[in-house]
Design a protein around this motif. Sequence first.
Motif, mmCIF file in Angstrom:
data_model
loop_
_atom_site.group_PDB
_atom_site.id
_atom_site.type_symbol
_atom_site.label_atom_id
_atom_site.label_comp_id
_atom_site.label_asym_id
_atom_site.label_seq_id
_atom_site.Cartn_x
_atom_site.Cartn_y
_atom_site.Cartn_z
ATOM 1 N N UNK A 4 4.941 6.763 -0.838
ATOM 2 C CA UNK A 4 4.081 7.469 0.202
ATOM 3 C C UNK A 4 2.905 6.616 0.176
ATOM 4 N N UNK A 5 2.284 6.310 1.296
ATOM 5 C CA UNK A 5 1.305 5.750 1.673
ATOM 6 C C UNK A 5 -0.160 5.882 0.564
ATOM 7 N N UNK A 6 -0.383 4.701 0.054
ATOM 8 C CA UNK A 6 -1.423 4.918 -0.892
ATOM 9 C C UNK A 6 -2.554 3.570 -0.935
ATOM 10 N N UNK A 7 -3.759 4.103 -1.007
ATOM 11 C CA UNK A 7 -4.971 3.066 -1.179
ATOM 12 C C UNK A 7 -5.550 3.194 -2.380
ATOM 13 N N UNK A 53 0.713 -1.096 0.059
ATOM 14 C CA UNK A 53 -0.169 -0.023 -0.039
ATOM 15 C C UNK A 53 0.694 1.158 -0.096
ATOM 16 N N UNK A 54 1.704 1.367 -0.960
ATOM 17 C CA UNK A 54 2.642 2.478 -1.114
ATOM 18 C C UNK A 54 2.857 2.919 -2.687
ATOM 19 N N UNK A 55 2.913 4.135 -3.051
ATOM 20 C CA UNK A 55 3.349 4.260 -4.287
ATOM 21 C C UNK A 55 4.782 3.906 -4.725
ATOM 22 N N UNK A 56 4.805 3.350 -6.085
ATOM 23 C CA UNK A 56 5.967 2.674 -6.461
ATOM 24 C C UNK A 56 7.225 3.518 -6.558
#
Length: 311
Positions: free
Chosen positions: A297-300, A290-293
């Motif tokens: 940064x945390x990402x959903x 659950x993070x940007x490649x």
Amino acid sequence: MTKRRNIIGKNLLDFRNARARQPEIVRSVQKDAKYTEELAEDFSDLLRLTGARSWIKYNQLCKLFAEITYHGFASSNNLQTLGEEYTGVIQVDSAYMNIPSRLLQLVSIILEFGGDALFHRVLEKLEKYIKDNEAIVPDAKQKLLKVLWIMHSSPQYIKALHKSLFYLRSSKYQISKRITGLNYVLIRHWLQPEFSLYGYKILGVISFLQVTVSLIINAYESWKDHRRKTLENMNSSSRRLVSAESNANPEKSDAPQCILCLEPRINTTLTPCGHLFCWNCILDWLDERDECPLCREKLKKSNLIPLQNYL
């Protein structure tokens, strides 16, 4: 070993209510397993005398040969095994009326110690037949192979469920006994001490829950794998379509690439941190973490923004 017919006499009606319980059956099986392991070691030592090549080639068969020899000798001579004699149990037919026939006992022994190998061998033959048969359409072939794969992995779950049923109901410990209908009864049931069986029932419940959870987890993993392959096929089809359009329109060949698949972006999707990816690529990525490649940064998935008419 003691002669079975001499022990029980002419009538087995009194043994209908003297069915062997979990402790006697488990101890009998464990005792027999100990003796067969020792016999297998003896066979292995004898095989070693024939040379290293033969020992390496046939050593794995020593255990199977020992099990069939040990139990086959007892059945062919109408004897109790050492484990059965140790715990005071005896095999009877499904009606609790007679000693089972030698043929039925032989079938039970073959199923118990060679059933798994025979089952997998049959499945391997079927798998080879399906793969080599050109008359079967590809879609049907794929589904049949999937069914065979499920059958390959099913015996371990069937055995675990069967064992949990045994702990709960003091039924048959081996699947081979259930197939052939053989039962165990206590010879001197009036001398047997009383045991609390609640521990076995708790073990049966725990075993059942463990198998159930394992089945659910494996089913979920299979569903995820199937979904991943479906998305990969969709991505592959979309990329082939984009490639064909690029060949038809050379000016589109300079379209921006997705950093994940390194192909022209398809269904461009924006993240809150300002990075662009293919819609399916970023979804597959978020299935794993659950993070940007790019910036970590945390990402959903709910934060993704599909862009239309944007390259």
